[in-house]
Design a protein around this motif. Sequence first.
Motif, PDB file in Angstrom:
ATOM      1  N   THR A 102      30.396 -21.948 102.077  1.00  0.00           N
ATOM      2  CA  THR A 102      29.762 -20.700 102.519  1.00  0.00           C
ATOM      3  C   THR A 102      30.477 -19.492 101.930  1.00  0.00           C
ATOM      4  OG1 THR A 102      29.161 -21.777 104.612  1.00  0.00           O
ATOM      5  CG2 THR A 102      29.052 -19.361 104.544  1.00  0.00           C
ATOM      6  N   TYR A 103      31.807 -19.533 101.945  1.00  0.00           N
ATOM      7  CA  TYR A 103      32.614 -18.430 101.396  1.00  0.00           C
ATOM      8  C   TYR A 103      32.248 -18.154  99.948  1.00  0.00           C
ATOM      9  CZ  TYR A 103      36.736 -16.371  99.132  1.00  0.00           C
ATOM     10  OH  TYR A 103      37.575 -15.615  98.373  1.00  0.00           O
ATOM     11  N   GLU A 104      32.224 -19.198  99.121  1.00  0.00           N
ATOM     12  CA  GLU A 104      31.933 -19.004  97.693  1.00  0.00           C
ATOM     13  C   GLU A 104      30.485 -18.556  97.481  1.00  0.00           C
ATOM     14  OE1 GLU A 104      33.991 -18.849  95.370  1.00  0.00           O
ATOM     15  OE2 GLU A 104      35.732 -20.048  95.878  1.00  0.00           O
ATOM     16  N   SER A 105      29.563 -19.114  98.270  1.00  0.00           N
ATOM     17  CA  SER A 105      28.142 -18.764  98.109  1.00  0.00           C
ATOM     18  C   SER A 105      27.877 -17.306  98.464  1.00  0.00           C
ATOM     19  CB  SER A 105      27.274 -19.679  98.977  1.00  0.00           C
ATOM     20  OG  SER A 105      27.425 -21.022  98.612  1.00  0.00           O
ATOM     21  N   VAL A 106      28.402 -16.859  99.615  1.00  0.00           N
ATOM     22  CA  VAL A 106      28.190 -15.479 100.062  1.00  0.00           C
ATOM     23  C   VAL A 106      28.930 -14.503  99.152  1.00  0.00           C
ATOM     24  CG1 VAL A 106      28.521 -13.842 101.961  1.00  0.00           C
ATOM     25  CG2 VAL A 106      27.811 -16.186 102.448  1.00  0.00           C
ATOM     26  N   LYS A 107      30.132 -14.860  98.746  1.00  0.00           N
ATOM     27  CA  LYS A 107      30.904 -14.002  97.846  1.00  0.00           C
ATOM     28  C   LYS A 107      30.162 -13.806  96.527  1.00  0.00           C
ATOM     29  CE  LYS A 107      35.382 -13.694  95.497  1.00  0.00           C
ATOM     30  NZ  LYS A 107      36.627 -14.434  95.156  1.00  0.00           N
ATOM     31  N   HIS A 108      29.587 -14.891  95.997  1.00  0.00           N
ATOM     32  CA  HIS A 108      28.824 -14.801  94.750  1.00  0.00           C
ATOM     33  C   HIS A 108      27.565 -13.956  94.946  1.00  0.00           C
ATOM     34  CE1 HIS A 108      27.215 -16.011  90.852  1.00  0.00           C
ATOM     35  NE2 HIS A 108      26.070 -16.298  91.464  1.00  0.00           N
ATOM     36  N   ALA A 109      26.882 -14.151  96.084  1.00  0.00           N
ATOM     37  CA  ALA A 109      25.650 -13.406  96.357  1.00  0.00           C
ATOM     38  C   ALA A 109      25.913 -11.909  96.497  1.00  0.00           C
ATOM     39  CB  ALA A 109      24.985 -13.941  97.622  1.00  0.00           C
ATOM     40  N   MET A 110      27.108 -11.554  97.005  1.00  0.00           N
ATOM     41  CA  MET A 110      27.462 -10.144  97.187  1.00  0.00           C
ATOM     42  C   MET A 110      28.123  -9.522  95.958  1.00  0.00           C
ATOM     43  SD  MET A 110      28.759  -9.773 101.104  1.00  0.00           S
ATOM     44  CE  MET A 110      28.807  -7.983 100.897  1.00  0.00           C
ATOM     45  N   GLY A 111      28.201 -10.286  94.896  1.00  0.00           N
ATOM     46  CA  GLY A 111      28.773  -9.741  93.666  1.00  0.00           C
ATOM     47  C   GLY A 111      30.280  -9.774  93.616  1.00  0.00           C
ATOM     48  N   GLY A 112      30.901 -10.594  94.468  1.00  0.00           N
ATOM     49  CA  GLY A 112      32.355 -10.654  94.494  1.00  0.00           C
ATOM     50  C   GLY A 112      32.971 -11.299  93.284  1.00  0.00           C
ATOM     51  N   ASN A 113      32.170 -12.037  92.510  1.00  0.00           N
ATOM     52  CA  ASN A 113      32.673 -12.681  91.297  1.00  0.00           C
ATOM     53  C   ASN A 113      32.270 -11.946  90.029  1.00  0.00           C
ATOM     54  OD1 ASN A 113      33.913 -14.788  92.672  1.00  0.00           O
ATOM     55  ND2 ASN A 113      32.042 -16.011  92.722  1.00  0.00           N
ATOM     56  N   GLU A 114      31.650 -10.765  90.180  1.00  0.00           N
ATOM     57  CA  GLU A 114      31.182 -10.026  89.010  1.00  0.00           C
ATOM     58  C   GLU A 114      32.274  -9.105  88.473  1.00  0.00           C
ATOM     59  OE1 GLU A 114      27.689  -7.993  90.200  1.00  0.00           O
ATOM     60  OE2 GLU A 114      26.500  -9.822  90.475  1.00  0.00           O
ATOM     61  N   GLY A 115      32.133  -8.726  87.240  1.00  0.00           N
ATOM     62  CA  GLY A 115      33.068  -7.784  86.627  1.00  0.00           C
ATOM     63  C   GLY A 115      34.276  -8.476  86.035  1.00  0.00           C
TER      64      GLY A 115
END
Length: 307
Positions: free
Chosen positions: A100-113
Amino acid sequence: MAAPAEEEFDYESLPPNFSLSANMLAGAFAGIAEHSVMYPIDLLKTRMQIVNPNSTAPMYTGISNAMVTIMRAEGFRNLWRGVSSVVMGAGPAHAVYFATYESVKHAMGGNEGLKHEHHPLAAAVSGASATIASDALMNPFDVIKQRMQMQNSAYTSIGHCARMVLRQEGFSAFYLSYPTTLCMTVPFTALQFMSYESFSKFMNPSGTYDPYTHCFAGAVAGGLAAGITTPLDVIKTLLQTRGTSTDPEIRNARGLWHTASILKRREGYAGFFRGLKPRIVTTMPSTAICWSAYELAKAFFIARSEG
């Protein structure tokens, strides 16, 4: 010319072929490692938080005193009483937690940039979402664990404990503390994840796999979050063990606010910090182990993907 495969993603953002099952395996490995290693200190915390004035249980003056007292009176093995409940629950719960952590983080753009970019809001929201999902699975196992951890526990096994609680108190006893648990774990996890991400970015701007960073950042973030949320943890413990209490008022505690009012009236604000030291002592190495194990497993799967 196309970039080499290893340059298409970095360590922080998982590769496209990093499967949900691999993510869940990494989380399960982290959860079992975290809870198993520090279990005896968690048992001490539970015993120090219980309010039962009619009990013959000894009064513990500190962590070392409690450890020695239990080993002398009950034997070394009793420090691990109920650990199987944690192992059974922690694997699936942490698998859901980190997925859930990785999925939500990715959906919120936490892995972008770029690697050095910081996304504290994404980390906080993904952490809070993760704990809501995982606690729904873990709460019954946590109730059984704390019942088994009590002084002179009448339960002979986790199966016996589960059957007795279900028969005597009903299914709702396994989830009576769930709202309180969420009130504690949502801010705990949001604060922990935000702190962990912040410390990690500060200590390791390159974003590469660094076990020292993961260990230290996990420990500091966990200790900070644990200290702040201890009052809610005390209330949760009282609700999860109320069925074994000989104190009528504690036994009939109805929820978070009712339990808090009982504690405040009897012991003042000091009562909300029962077991503070063992909670921090448990949580700091636990979160260090958890994050180190998770990041190690994640690095392993990423390395396999690159291969």
